[in-house]
Motif scaffolding. Structure first.
Motif, PDB file in Angstrom:
ATOM      1  N   VAL A  47       0.743  -0.845   0.240  1.00 23.06           N
ATOM      2  CA  VAL A  47      -0.046  -0.154   0.417  1.00 23.06           C
ATOM      3  C   VAL A  47       1.080   1.366   0.005  1.00 23.06           C
ATOM      4  O   VAL A  47       0.347   2.007  -0.483  1.00 23.06           O
ATOM      5  CB  VAL A  47      -1.204  -0.474   0.779  1.00 23.06           C
ATOM      6  N   LEU A  48       1.738   1.064   0.753  1.00 21.74           N
ATOM      7  CA  LEU A  48       2.686   2.160   0.899  1.00 21.74           C
ATOM      8  C   LEU A  48       3.311   3.221  -0.554  1.00 21.74           C
ATOM      9  O   LEU A  48       3.019   4.770  -0.127  1.00 21.74           O
ATOM     10  CB  LEU A  48       3.919   2.079   1.756  1.00 21.74           C
ATOM     11  N   PRO A  49       3.765   2.505  -1.373  1.00 15.33           N
ATOM     12  CA  PRO A  49       3.927   3.077  -3.085  1.00 15.33           C
ATOM     13  C   PRO A  49       2.863   4.113  -3.588  1.00 15.33           C
ATOM     14  O   PRO A  49       3.237   4.982  -4.555  1.00 15.33           O
ATOM     15  CB  PRO A  49       4.690   1.803  -3.778  1.00 15.33           C
ATOM     16  N   ARG A  50       1.857   3.404  -3.487  1.00 11.52           N
ATOM     17  CA  ARG A  50       0.586   3.995  -3.453  1.00 11.52           C
ATOM     18  C   ARG A  50      -0.347   5.227  -2.799  1.00 11.52           C
ATOM     19  O   ARG A  50      -1.324   6.123  -3.178  1.00 11.52           O
ATOM     20  CB  ARG A  50      -0.643   2.770  -3.816  1.00 11.52           C
ATOM     21  N   LEU A  51       0.661   5.985  -1.548  1.00 13.38           N
ATOM     22  CA  LEU A  51      -0.083   6.408  -1.309  1.00 13.38           C
ATOM     23  C   LEU A  51       0.377   7.782  -1.103  1.00 13.38           C
ATOM     24  O   LEU A  51       1.582   7.613  -1.607  1.00 13.38           O
ATOM     25  CB  LEU A  51       0.257   5.844   0.633  1.00 13.38           C
ATOM     26  N   ASP A  52      -0.257   9.305  -1.116  1.00 18.23           N
ATOM     27  CA  ASP A  52       0.673  10.004  -0.841  1.00 18.23           C
ATOM     28  C   ASP A  52       1.395  10.510   0.203  1.00 18.23           C
ATOM     29  O   ASP A  52       0.304  10.838   1.521  1.00 18.23           O
ATOM     30  CB  ASP A  52      -0.377  11.752  -1.474  1.00 18.23           C
ATOM     31  N   TRP A  53       2.175  10.491   0.998  1.00 17.46           N
ATOM     32  CA  TRP A  53       2.929  10.506   1.807  1.00 17.46           C
ATOM     33  C   TRP A  53       3.203  11.651   2.700  1.00 17.46           C
ATOM     34  O   TRP A  53       2.695  11.762   3.045  1.00 17.46           O
ATOM     35  CB  TRP A  53       4.379  10.674   1.419  1.00 17.46           C
TER      36      TRP A  53
END
Length: 127
Positions: A47-53
């Protein structure tokens, strides 16, 4: 509404489509609830790479969670850092907004959240 969901929502008002201020929506008067969900490191790593950090950092701060690092952890770092894994899991998978509002940073429109469900229906003058 899970906190994870906020990272994928933007204001539905037509005039906000071209504004970067319409994302992320900002929680206001949020009543939070926790669900016990089994930790799944592989799911978080995917999921992390798909999030706007940056949006996640903003949401996390506004909800009173500990501040997140400036950069997202790599999948390898995430699985190695048990504390970070637990914090992200708690924020993204276990935390829900049950009551409150989501506010657009551009137009100020407020979307009500009741019983964990956000109402994104707009009045006719904003469509």
């Amino acid at each position: 509404m899970k906190v994870l969901t906020l990272n994928f929502l933007t204001c539905a008002v037509k005039s906000c489509k071209s504004s970067s201020d319409s994302f992320p929506l900002h929680p206001k008067d949020a009543e939070l609830a926790k669900d016990d969900v089994e930790i799944n490191p592989q799911l978080l790593a995917n999921v992390l790479p798909r999030l706007d950090w940056n949006a996640l950092r903003t949401t996390s701060t506004e909800l009173g969670f500990p501040s997140l690092p400036d950069q997202p952890p790599s999948p390898e770092d995430l699985t190695a850092d048990e504390k970070m894994l637990q914090e992200l899991h708690s924020l993204l998978m276990e935390t829900q907004i049950m009551e409150g509002k989501l506010v657009c940073g551009h137009c100020g429109h407020e979307y009500a959240i009741r019983e964990g469900i956000a109402n994104f229906l707009l009045p006719s003058h904003l469509v």
